[in-house]
Design a protein around this motif. Structure first.
Motif, PDB file in Angstrom:
ATOM      1  N   SER A   1      -8.390   0.073   2.523  1.00  0.00           N
ATOM      2  CA  SER A   1      -7.303  -0.904   2.485  1.00  0.00           C
ATOM      3  C   SER A   1      -6.398  -0.726   3.694  1.00  0.00           C
ATOM      4  O   SER A   1      -5.854   0.359   3.918  1.00  0.00           O
ATOM      5  CB  SER A   1      -6.488  -0.733   1.192  1.00  0.00           C
TER       6      SER A   1
ATOM      7  N   ILE B   1      -2.890   0.445   2.605  1.00  0.00           N
ATOM      8  CA  ILE B   1      -2.782   1.879   2.348  1.00  0.00           C
ATOM      9  C   ILE B   1      -2.881   2.652   3.655  1.00  0.00           C
ATOM     10  O   ILE B   1      -2.160   3.638   3.868  1.00  0.00           O
ATOM     11  CB  ILE B   1      -3.859   2.350   1.358  1.00  0.00           C
TER      12      ILE B   1
ATOM     13  N   GLY C   1       0.855  -1.185   0.000  1.00  0.00           N
ATOM     14  CA  GLY C   1       0.000   0.000   0.000  1.00  0.00           C
ATOM     15  C   GLY C   1       0.887   1.230   0.000  1.00  0.00           C
ATOM     16  O   GLY C   1       1.990   1.214   0.568  1.00  0.00           O
TER      17      GLY C   1
END
Length: 235
Positions: free
Chosen positions: A163, A166, A47
Motif C-alpha cells: 500500500s 502505508i 495508511g
C-alpha cells in the motif's frame, strides 16, 4: 451435543468482525487496497505504520498519511527497503506536498517501560490519527489489527510493501525517528545512536555492556537489563 460457545469466545468473534483482513497480494506497492475501499464508497483513507518498536532505546514513532487519489511515486516503498539518502529525499517530498495530510505520534521510553511496547505502539498510532487535520474514514494498518481503535481498519501483513498509503507513513515514521536518534547521539555520543538508531546491533550491545544504560534506554527490555548475555548471543 455440541457445547455452546462461551461468552468470551463470542466476544472474540465479535471483536474480530469489526475489522477487515486482506491477505497480501503480489508484492508491488500501489493503490489496490485503497481502490477496493474507494469502490465501496470510502473517501479518506489513511495508511499508518510505526518505527522503533524493536529498538532498545528511544521512542516508538507512528505516522499516519492520507494520499490524494491521483498520487504517484516511482520509488516509494517500505522504508526499510530504501537507502537512507533516498528515504530522506522521499520524506522531504511527502511532507512538502500540500495534497498529502500526515501526522506523527510519539511515545517515549518511559511510557514504553510503563505500559509495554505493544500498547505504546498502538497508542502512538492513535495519537498520529488524532493529530490529522481531518479524520479518516478508514485506516490501512501495517501488520496486525489494533484494539481499541477509533476508526474502521484493514490490517495488511507487510502492508508497507503493498500500500502506498502505508509506505508513505512508513517513510515519515522512520525518518522522524532516525532524526530524533541522531539528536540523542549528540547527548550520548558513546552509544553511537546515529549508526544503529537504538537497535540491537553488536556495536550497540558492546557499548551498552561497556557503559551501562543511558537515560533513554528501555529498562524493560531484556538486552538492556542483561547486555552481556545479549552480546554473547551474537558472538
Amino acid at each position: 451435543m455440541a457445547e455452546s460457545p462461551s461468552r468470551t469466545g463470542v466476544f472474540q468473534l465479535l471483536r474480530v468482525s469489526v475489522f477487515q483482513y486482506f491477505p497480501p497480494m503480489y508484492r508491488r506497492c500501489g493503490f489496490r487496497y485503497e481502490k477496493k475501499l474507494r469502490g465501496n464508497g470510502v473517501i479518506r483513507i489513511a495508511g499508518i505504520d510505526e518505527a522503533g518498536r524493536g529498538a532498545l532505546a528511544g521512542p516508538v514513532v507512528a505516522a499516519a498519511a492520507v494520499l490524494p487519489e491521483k498520487f504517484r511515486h516511482r520509488k516509494l516503498n517500505d522504508s526499510k527497503q530504501l537507502a537512507p539518502e533516498l528515504r530522506e529525499t522521499i520524506y522531504d517530498e511527502l511532507v512538502s506536498n500540500t495534497e498529502i495530510t500526515w501526522a506523527v505520534g510519539i511515545v517515549d521510553h518511559i511510557e514504553i517501560d510503563r505500559i509495554n511496547i505493544l500498547r505504546a505502539t498502538h497508542e502512538a498510532m492513535r495519537m498520529a490519527l488524532a493529530a490529522l487535520a481531518m479524520p479518516p474514514d478508514h485506516v490501512l494498518v501495517d501488520g496486525l489489527p489494533v484494539f481499541p481503535f477509533p476508526f474502521p481498519q484493514t490490517a495488511i501483513i507487510d502492508g508497507d510493501c503493498y500500500s502506498l498509503s502505508i509506505a508513505a507513513a512508513s517513510v515519515i515514521a522512520k525518518v522522524t525517528r532516525d532524526r530524533m536518534m541522531r539528536d540523542f547521539c549528540a547527548q550520548f555520543p558513546e552509544y553511537c545512536f546515529d549508526q544503529h538508531k537504538g537497535y540491537s546491533t553488536e556495536l550497540h550491545l558492546t557499548r551498552l555492556h561497556e557503559f551501562g544504560p543511558c537515560p533513554i534506554h528501555r529498562r524493560s527490555f531484556e538486552p538492556v537489563a542483561q547486555p552481556l548475555l545479549a552480546l554473547e548471543g551474537i558472538a
